[in-house]
Design a protein around this motif. Structure first.
Motif, mmCIF file in Angstrom:
data_model
loop_
_atom_site.group_PDB
_atom_site.id
_atom_site.type_symbol
_atom_site.label_atom_id
_atom_site.label_comp_id
_atom_site.label_asym_id
_atom_site.label_seq_id
_atom_site.Cartn_x
_atom_site.Cartn_y
_atom_site.Cartn_z
ATOM 1 N N LEU A 35 36.630 10.929 -1.622
ATOM 2 C CA LEU A 35 36.121 11.713 -0.584
ATOM 3 C C LEU A 35 36.376 13.065 -0.499
ATOM 4 O O LEU A 35 35.687 13.666 0.008
ATOM 5 C CB LEU A 35 36.107 10.712 0.812
ATOM 6 C CG LEU A 35 35.430 9.378 0.903
ATOM 7 C CD1 LEU A 35 35.746 8.757 1.860
ATOM 8 C CD2 LEU A 35 33.942 9.447 0.440
ATOM 9 N N LEU A 81 30.316 8.291 -2.586
ATOM 10 C CA LEU A 81 29.873 7.174 -1.722
ATOM 11 C C LEU A 81 28.501 6.423 -2.005
ATOM 12 O O LEU A 81 28.546 5.297 -2.051
ATOM 13 C CB LEU A 81 29.563 7.964 -0.429
ATOM 14 C CG LEU A 81 30.721 8.078 0.747
ATOM 15 C CD1 LEU A 81 29.825 8.851 1.817
ATOM 16 C CD2 LEU A 81 31.184 6.762 1.031
ATOM 17 N N LEU A 88 29.455 1.466 5.392
ATOM 18 C CA LEU A 88 29.741 2.696 5.013
ATOM 19 C C LEU A 88 29.586 3.848 6.016
ATOM 20 O O LEU A 88 30.468 4.748 6.248
ATOM 21 C CB LEU A 88 29.143 3.109 3.393
ATOM 22 C CG LEU A 88 29.285 2.208 2.482
ATOM 23 C CD1 LEU A 88 28.494 2.760 1.019
ATOM 24 C CD2 LEU A 88 30.837 2.240 2.145
ATOM 25 N N THR A 101 33.207 5.484 7.654
ATOM 26 C CA THR A 101 33.408 6.961 7.447
ATOM 27 C C THR A 101 32.757 7.977 8.521
ATOM 28 O O THR A 101 33.325 9.013 8.489
ATOM 29 C CB THR A 101 32.578 7.307 5.999
ATOM 30 O OG1 THR A 101 31.151 7.122 6.154
ATOM 31 C CG2 THR A 101 33.267 6.749 4.886
ATOM 32 N N HIS A 102 31.794 7.522 9.275
ATOM 33 C CA HIS A 102 31.409 8.183 10.224
ATOM 34 C C HIS A 102 30.534 9.501 9.787
ATOM 35 O O HIS A 102 30.676 10.463 10.417
ATOM 36 C CB HIS A 102 32.255 8.689 11.511
ATOM 37 C CG HIS A 102 32.863 7.361 12.366
ATOM 38 N ND1 HIS A 102 33.583 7.563 13.465
ATOM 39 C CD2 HIS A 102 32.727 6.205 11.918
ATOM 40 C CE1 HIS A 102 34.026 6.461 13.933
ATOM 41 N NE2 HIS A 102 33.441 5.548 13.158
ATOM 42 N N VAL A 103 30.023 9.313 8.653
ATOM 43 C CA VAL A 103 29.268 10.584 8.023
ATOM 44 C C VAL A 103 27.801 10.798 8.754
ATOM 45 O O VAL A 103 27.170 11.700 8.398
ATOM 46 C CB VAL A 103 29.062 10.286 6.412
ATOM 47 C CG1 VAL A 103 30.389 10.367 5.817
ATOM 48 C CG2 VAL A 103 28.191 9.074 6.159
ATOM 49 N N GLY A 140 32.159 14.097 -2.925
ATOM 50 C CA GLY A 140 32.487 12.884 -2.194
ATOM 51 C C GLY A 140 31.161 12.163 -1.776
ATOM 52 O O GLY A 140 30.935 10.944 -1.611
ATOM 53 N N GLN A 192 39.834 7.484 -0.451
ATOM 54 C CA GLN A 192 39.854 8.736 0.477
ATOM 55 C C GLN A 192 40.299 9.867 -0.630
ATOM 56 O O GLN A 192 39.518 11.305 -0.338
ATOM 57 C CB GLN A 192 41.267 8.852 1.039
ATOM 58 C CG GLN A 192 41.418 9.836 2.199
ATOM 59 C CD GLN A 192 40.387 10.006 3.058
ATOM 60 O OE1 GLN A 192 40.008 9.136 3.939
ATOM 61 N NE2 GLN A 192 39.472 11.285 2.984
ATOM 62 N N ALA A 221 35.872 11.790 6.288
ATOM 63 C CA ALA A 221 34.978 12.626 5.473
ATOM 64 C C ALA A 221 34.222 13.696 6.142
ATOM 65 O O ALA A 221 33.951 13.313 7.357
ATOM 66 C CB ALA A 221 33.968 11.530 4.861
ATOM 67 N N LYS A 248 42.341 1.862 -0.512
ATOM 68 C CA LYS A 248 41.954 2.865 0.522
ATOM 69 C C LYS A 248 42.383 4.222 0.060
ATOM 70 O O LYS A 248 41.503 5.269 0.207
ATOM 71 C CB LYS A 248 42.482 2.657 1.899
ATOM 72 C CG LYS A 248 42.488 3.471 2.689
ATOM 73 C CD LYS A 248 43.107 3.220 4.059
ATOM 74 C CE LYS A 248 42.803 4.213 5.143
ATOM 75 N NZ LYS A 248 43.717 4.106 6.428
ATOM 76 N N TYR A 262 38.102 5.894 7.120
ATOM 77 C CA TYR A 262 38.068 7.051 6.152
ATOM 78 C C TYR A 262 37.616 8.393 6.575
ATOM 79 O O TYR A 262 36.844 8.469 7.333
ATOM 80 C CB TYR A 262 37.035 7.008 4.758
ATOM 81 C CG TYR A 262 37.487 5.382 4.081
ATOM 82 C CD1 TYR A 262 38.539 5.603 3.219
ATOM 83 C CD2 TYR A 262 36.759 4.501 4.124
ATOM 84 C CE1 TYR A 262 38.850 4.582 2.505
ATOM 85 C CE2 TYR A 262 37.056 3.248 3.541
ATOM 86 C CZ TYR A 262 38.084 3.207 2.780
ATOM 87 O OH TYR A 262 38.681 2.204 2.133
ATOM 88 N N PRO A 271 37.676 6.351 12.354
ATOM 89 C CA PRO A 271 37.139 5.725 11.209
ATOM 90 C C PRO A 271 38.303 5.328 10.086
ATOM 91 O O PRO A 271 39.437 6.105 10.241
ATOM 92 C CB PRO A 271 36.399 6.922 10.947
ATOM 93 C CG PRO A 271 37.017 8.256 11.467
ATOM 94 C CD PRO A 271 37.468 7.681 12.850
#
Length: 466
Positions: free
Chosen positions: A304, A369, A390, A394-396, A365, A301, A227, A297, A225, A223
Motif C-alpha cells: 500500500l 488493492l 477493504l 483502509t478508509h480509502v 497501492g 501495508q 492508505a 498485515k 491499514y 483503520p
C-alpha cells in the motif's frame, strides 16, 4: 411471531422474540470485549517474542537477529503441537467434542464448547503472535461464536436460531478485531449464511456493530491499514478487468491447496513433530524474507505504501500461501482472512509493477488493492463483503469503489466457474446441510423437541455436492 417480510402463512425461523434479541445483544458486546482482550494478548506475545517496543510487527521482525526468528518459530511449532495434542487428546476427555464455526452453522449436530474453544483461541493467538503464517481473526471469531452458542442454549432458542446466532457471533468477532462493523455483518450473511433476507440482516448488523463499538474501549477506532487517497483512473479500471481472471485462477489454486492441507493432518505424537518441523522451516525462510512471518498485515501495508521490488513481491506471493497451507497441513489452526488478502495484494502489486510500464496512472497501492479484492472475493466467493471490508480496513473512501467492485465481481464469477468451494468450506466434507433458511417453517417454535426442516439457500455457502 411472523417476520414482516415473510410470505403470508409462513413463519420465519428467526422469530422476533425477546429472548432471541437478548442473546443477540449479549453476543455482540461479548464479541467486542473478547476481540479486544485477544488482540492485546497478541501484541504482548509479539513484543515479547521479537523484543521490540514501538515499531510495527514487521519492523520488529526485521530488526531481530536471524537466530531469534528461527528460534521463536521453532518454539512456536513445539507449543502449537503440544497444545493441540493436549486439546484434541487427553483434555478432550474432560471438555468433550467441540465443532468449528462452519460445522456448527451448517450442521444441526454441530456444537461449540465454550471452554475448549476459548483455550484453542488462546493457543491460536500465541502462535500467530510468535510469527505463524495464519490469521489472527480466527480466534476471536470462534470465541464469539462459541459465546453465542452457549447463550442460545441457556436461553432455550431453537436449533435454527442457535445456528444463526453462531454465524452472527463469528462475523462480530471479525468486526471487533479489524473494526469493520458492516464488513463483519456482510461476512456473516454472504459467507456463512448465504442469504441477505431481512430476518438475518438485522441480527447480523446489530451484533457486528455492537462488537466493533465495544472493542473501541480497548483498541480505539482507527483503520487497520494506512492508505493515501487513491482516486479512480482509466488505468486502474482496465487493470481491474484484466487482473480479476488471473487472480481468480490463482485463488482457486489456493482454495484447493487449503482443502489439501486440511486432509490427513497428523495426530497423537506426530502432531508436535510436524508442527515443530514446519514452523522451523518457515523460520528459516524468514531469515531472508521476514515478511513471511505473521498473518500478512506487514506485506499488505508494504505494498500500500508502494514498497517492495518486483522480484521480492513475486517471491512473497508464492511463499506466503505455501507457508499458510503448510502450517495448516502440520495440524495448526488459525484464520485465513489476512493471509488471503496479503497474497492477493502481493499478486496485484507485482502485476501492477508490470502494468505501469504499459499504462501509468495510479500509485502502486491502488493496483495492490485491486489484486487483493479479486483474490479475496474469489477465495471467499463473497464480492459484497470483500468490497465493504477493504473500504473499512483502509478508509480509502469511494475513490476506488468502482474498480474494487469490478475486480471482486469478476473474480468471484471466474472462480465460481472453476470451483464452488471457498476457503471456509474447502476440506469440510460434503455432508453439511447448509445455512438456516429464514423463511422455512420452524416446528421448534411450537415444539421444543422437534427438528426443523432446513433447506439449502439458492447460493449455498456450504460445500457443493460434487
Amino acid at each position: 411471531m411472523q417476520q414482516p417480510n415473510a410470505p403470508e402463512g409462513r413463519r420465519g425461523l428467526i422469530t422476533l422474540n425477546p429472548r432471541f434479541w437478548v442473546v443477540v445483544l449479549l453476543t455482540g458486546v461479548g464479541a467486542g470485549l473478547a476481540g479486544g482482550a485477544l488482540t492485546l494478548l497478541l501484541y504482548l506475545v509479539q513484543h515479547t517474542a521479537f523484543g521490540y517496543t514501538e515499531e510495527t510487527f514487521l519492523q520488529g521482525v526485521e530488526q531481530a537477529p536471524w537466530w531469534r526468528r528461527l528460534g521463536v518459530l521453532a518454539l512456536a511449532g513445539l507449543v502449537a503441537g503440544l497444545g493441540w495434542w493436549l486439546l484434541r487428546g487427553p483434555v478432550s476427555r474432560w471438555l468433550g467434542r467441540s465443532s468449528g464455526v462452519s460445522e456448527s452453522v451448517w450442521s444441526e449436530r454441530g456444537r461449540m464448547g465454550f471452554v475448549r474453544t476459548a483455550l484453542d483461541a488462546v493457543l491460536q493467538i500465541v502462535i500467530v503472535g510468535m510469527g505463524a503464517s495464519l490469521g489472527r481473526e480466527g480466534a476471536p471469531r470462534e470465541v464469539a461464536a462459541a459465546l453465542g452458542s452457549r447463550l442460545s442454549e441457556l436461553a432455550g432458542l431453537t436449533s435454527a436460531q442457535r445456528r444463526t446466532i453462531i454465524a452472527c457471533g463469528a462475523g462480530a468477532g471479525l468486526a471487533a478485531v479489524y473494526d469493520v462493523p458492516f464488513g463483519g455483518a456482510l461476512f456473516t450473511l454472504e459467507v456463512l449464511l448465504g442469504s441477505l433476507a431481512l430476518p438475518l440482516v438485522l441480527p447480523a448488523v446489530v451484533t457486528s456493530v455492537l462488537a466493533a463499538v465495544s472493542a473501541w474501549v480497548v483498541l480505539g477506532d482507527r483503520p487497520v491499514y494506512l492508505a493515501a487517497a487513491l482516486p479512480t483512473s482509466g488505468s486502474v479500471i482496465v487493470f481491474a478487468v484484466l487482473v480479476a481472471p488471473v487472480a481468480a485462477v490463482a485463488a482457486v489454486g489456493f482454495v484447493r491447496l487449503v482443502a489439501w492441507s486440511r486432509r490427513g493432518r497428523p495426530t497423537s505424537w506426530r502432531l508436535p513433530l510436524a508442527t515443530t518441523a514446519v514452523f522451523t522451516a518457515i523460520g528459516a525462510l524468514a531469515i531472508p524474507f521476514p515478511e513471511l512471518l505473521g498473518n500478512g498485515k506487514g506485506p499488505v501495508q508494504l505494498v500500500l505504501d508502494g514498497g517492495g521490488s518486483l522480484g521480492l513481491l513475486v517471491v512473497l506471493a508464492l511463499l506466503k500461501p505455501l507457508a499458510t497451507a503448510a502450517s495448516l497441513r502440520s495440524g495448526a489452526t488459525g484464520g485465513l482472512f489476512t493471509p488471503t488478502l496479503a497474497t492477493g495484494a502481493l499478486l496485484g502489486a507485482a502485476l501492477g509493477h508490470l502494468w505501469v510500464l504499459v499504462w501509468a496512472g495510479s500509485p502502486l497501492g491502488a493496483y495492490a488493492l485491486i489484486g487483493g479484492a479479486a483474490f479475496l472475493a474469489a477465495s471467499l466467493q463473497a464480492p459484497l463483503s470483500t468490497v465493504v471490508l477493504l473500504l473499512e480496513l483502509t478508509h480509502v473512501g469511494q475513490g476506488l469503489l468502482v474498480p474494487l467492485a469490478l475486480a471482486a465481481t469478476l473474480g468471484t464469477l471466474v472462480a465460481r466457474l472453476l470451483e464452488r468451494r471457498s476457503t471456509y468450506t474447502a476440506g469440510l466434507g460434503d455432508d453439511l446441510i447448509g445455512a438456516p433458511d429464514p423463511l422455512a417453517p420452524d416446528p421448534e417454535c411450537d415444539r421444543a423437541d422437534a427438528h426443523p426442516t432446513i433447506t439449502r439457500p439458492p447460493w449455498p455457502p456450504g460445500p457443493a455436492r460434487r
